[in-house]
Write a protein that holds these residues in place. Structure first.
Motif, mmCIF file in Angstrom:
data_model
loop_
_atom_site.group_PDB
_atom_site.id
_atom_site.type_symbol
_atom_site.label_atom_id
_atom_site.label_comp_id
_atom_site.label_asym_id
_atom_site.label_seq_id
_atom_site.Cartn_x
_atom_site.Cartn_y
_atom_site.Cartn_z
ATOM 1 N N TYR A 168 0.940 -1.002 -0.211
ATOM 2 C CA TYR A 168 -0.007 0.167 0.025
ATOM 3 C C TYR A 168 0.729 1.452 0.034
ATOM 4 N N PHE A 169 0.468 2.250 -0.388
ATOM 5 C CA PHE A 169 1.192 3.654 -0.630
ATOM 6 C C PHE A 169 0.006 4.612 -0.392
ATOM 7 N N PRO B 233 7.359 -13.809 14.282
ATOM 8 C CA PRO B 233 6.441 -13.463 13.088
ATOM 9 C C PRO B 233 5.831 -12.284 12.923
ATOM 10 N N LEU B 234 6.198 -11.494 11.780
ATOM 11 C CA LEU B 234 5.469 -10.103 11.686
ATOM 12 C C LEU B 234 4.274 -10.140 11.098
ATOM 13 N N SER B 235 3.315 -9.278 11.326
ATOM 14 C CA SER B 235 2.017 -9.075 10.849
ATOM 15 C C SER B 235 1.980 -7.995 9.865
ATOM 16 N N CYS B 236 2.893 -7.208 10.148
ATOM 17 C CA CYS B 236 2.629 -5.863 9.097
ATOM 18 C C CYS B 236 4.126 -4.890 9.241
ATOM 19 N N ILE B 237 4.314 -4.306 8.030
ATOM 20 C CA ILE B 237 5.623 -3.428 7.828
ATOM 21 C C ILE B 237 4.994 -2.251 7.804
ATOM 22 N N LEU B 238 5.374 -1.035 8.636
ATOM 23 C CA LEU B 238 5.029 0.411 8.327
ATOM 24 C C LEU B 238 6.137 1.158 8.011
ATOM 25 N N ILE B 239 5.907 1.707 7.103
ATOM 26 C CA ILE B 239 7.247 2.709 6.537
ATOM 27 C C ILE B 239 6.793 4.156 6.773
ATOM 28 N N ASP B 240 7.506 4.971 7.466
ATOM 29 C CA ASP B 240 7.199 6.624 7.276
ATOM 30 C C ASP B 240 8.182 7.013 6.535
ATOM 31 N N GLU B 241 7.993 8.333 5.921
ATOM 32 C CA GLU B 241 8.779 9.135 4.860
ATOM 33 C C GLU B 241 9.260 8.389 3.833
ATOM 34 N N ALA B 242 8.436 7.450 3.351
ATOM 35 C CA ALA B 242 8.711 6.565 2.070
ATOM 36 C C ALA B 242 9.119 7.132 0.925
ATOM 37 N N GLN B 243 9.031 8.344 0.769
ATOM 38 C CA GLN B 243 9.505 8.931 -0.377
ATOM 39 C C GLN B 243 11.013 8.916 -0.180
ATOM 40 N N PHE B 244 11.816 8.770 0.660
ATOM 41 C CA PHE B 244 13.301 8.637 0.795
ATOM 42 C C PHE B 244 13.683 7.116 0.456
ATOM 43 N N LEU B 245 12.956 6.301 0.165
ATOM 44 C CA LEU B 245 13.216 4.935 -0.142
ATOM 45 C C LEU B 245 13.815 4.992 -1.535
ATOM 46 N N THR B 246 14.800 4.126 -1.781
ATOM 47 C CA THR B 246 15.047 3.851 -3.228
ATOM 48 C C THR B 246 14.420 2.835 -3.960
ATOM 49 N N ILE C 213 3.861 -10.643 3.998
ATOM 50 C CA ILE C 213 3.395 -9.619 5.002
ATOM 51 C C ILE C 213 2.923 -8.333 4.081
ATOM 52 N N PRO C 214 1.833 -7.703 4.647
ATOM 53 C CA PRO C 214 1.471 -6.617 4.163
ATOM 54 C C PRO C 214 2.489 -5.257 4.692
ATOM 55 N N VAL C 215 2.507 -4.638 3.717
ATOM 56 C CA VAL C 215 3.642 -3.075 3.771
ATOM 57 C C VAL C 215 2.595 -2.092 3.487
ATOM 58 N N LEU C 216 2.685 -1.199 4.679
ATOM 59 C CA LEU C 216 1.954 0.025 4.345
ATOM 60 C C LEU C 216 2.910 1.155 4.147
ATOM 61 N N ALA C 217 3.109 1.865 3.095
ATOM 62 C CA ALA C 217 4.385 2.932 2.948
ATOM 63 C C ALA C 217 3.395 4.182 2.973
ATOM 64 N N PHE C 218 4.157 5.118 3.703
ATOM 65 C CA PHE C 218 3.306 6.471 3.926
ATOM 66 C C PHE C 218 4.289 7.530 3.522
ATOM 67 N N GLY C 219 3.965 8.521 2.434
ATOM 68 C CA GLY C 219 4.949 9.591 1.972
ATOM 69 C C GLY C 219 4.467 10.695 1.164
ATOM 70 N N ILE C 220 5.335 11.586 0.773
ATOM 71 C CA ILE C 220 4.989 12.645 0.221
ATOM 72 C C ILE C 220 4.998 12.267 -1.566
ATOM 73 N N ARG C 221 4.288 12.883 -2.449
ATOM 74 C CA ARG C 221 4.616 12.331 -3.647
ATOM 75 C C ARG C 221 5.498 12.908 -4.535
ATOM 76 N N THR C 222 5.398 14.521 -4.430
ATOM 77 C CA THR C 222 6.304 15.164 -4.919
ATOM 78 C C THR C 222 7.251 16.253 -4.307
ATOM 79 N N ASP C 223 8.268 16.656 -4.972
ATOM 80 C CA ASP C 223 9.070 17.695 -3.965
ATOM 81 C C ASP C 223 8.454 19.122 -4.279
ATOM 82 N N PHE C 224 9.240 20.097 -3.850
ATOM 83 C CA PHE C 224 9.154 21.367 -3.974
ATOM 84 C C PHE C 224 8.958 21.921 -5.337
ATOM 85 N N GLN C 225 9.688 21.131 -6.433
ATOM 86 C CA GLN C 225 9.521 21.474 -7.804
ATOM 87 C C GLN C 225 8.758 20.961 -8.638
#
Length: 191
Positions: free
Chosen positions: A5-6, A80-93, A109-121
């Motif tokens: 999820y994003f 055993p993990l039930s979920c992975i949660l990622i904050d600031e996902a825009q910084f992932l490679t 394992i479900p992964v929930l990634a949270f981030g900003i779509r675009t930068d200041f430009q």
């Protein structure tokens, strides 16, 4: 079935709050979660995901060099993990997003990634670009521009509150450096 999820938005839409609430929901039911946040974001306490409404939780730090697949797989084998949660996902490679898709597809394992779509430009961050391409589910979190319209863009401002049009893509900051705006006000600011 596990999915990638994003959750994306401009700033100030409550991404970290929703992430922390999701983690709480899993943990309250006795399920183990693994939280990550970007090491580059040092606005709050290091190793913490913090929401402006005052809630926080400890998190693992990731950098561009972090091997998320190995970190998650090793933890999952231990407990055993039930979920992975990622904050600031825009910084992932791109490679890290691919690894997270492997977590979903191989470890189930479900992964929930949270981030900003675009930068200041108005350009996509690498992590956001990969997540937009490879996520099973895209969820837009909404916030508002000062005019009342939906804010979908972010502008960077200087110390006097004037829009900044050039500079490095990544400059960590909060409300003192960034404003969420609608497309119309974004275009006016960068002209």
């Amino acid at each position: 079935m596990a999915k990638l999820y994003f959750y994306y938005s401009a700033m100030n839409a409550g991404k970290s709050t929703i992430l922390l609430q999701s983690a709480h929901n899993y943990q309250e039911r006795g399920m183990a979660v693994m939280l990550f946040t970007a090491a580059i974001d040092d606005r709050y306490e290091i190793g913490q995901i913090a929401s402006r409404i005052g809630i926080n939780a400890e998190a693992n730090l990731f950098t561009k060099e972090s091997d998320l697949w190995s970190l998650i797989k090793d933890q999952h084998q231990t407990s055993p993990l039930s979920c992975i949660l990622i904050d600031e996902a825009q910084f992932l490679t791109k490679e890290q997003v691919y690894a997270l898709s492997d977590v979903v597809d191989t470890l189930k394992i479900p992964v929930l990634a949270f981030g900003i779509r675009t930068d200041f430009q108005g350009e996509l961050f690498a992590g956001s670009k990969a997540l937009l391409a490879w996520s099973d589910k895209l969820i837009e979190l909404k916030t508002v521009c000062h005019c009342g319209s939906k804010a979908i863009m972010v502008i960077r401002v200087d110390e006097q509150g004037k829009p900044v049009k050039e500079g490095a893509q990544v400059e960590i900051g909060g409300n003192d450096r960034y404003l969420s705006v609608c497309r119309k006000h974004f275009k006016e600011a960068v002209r």
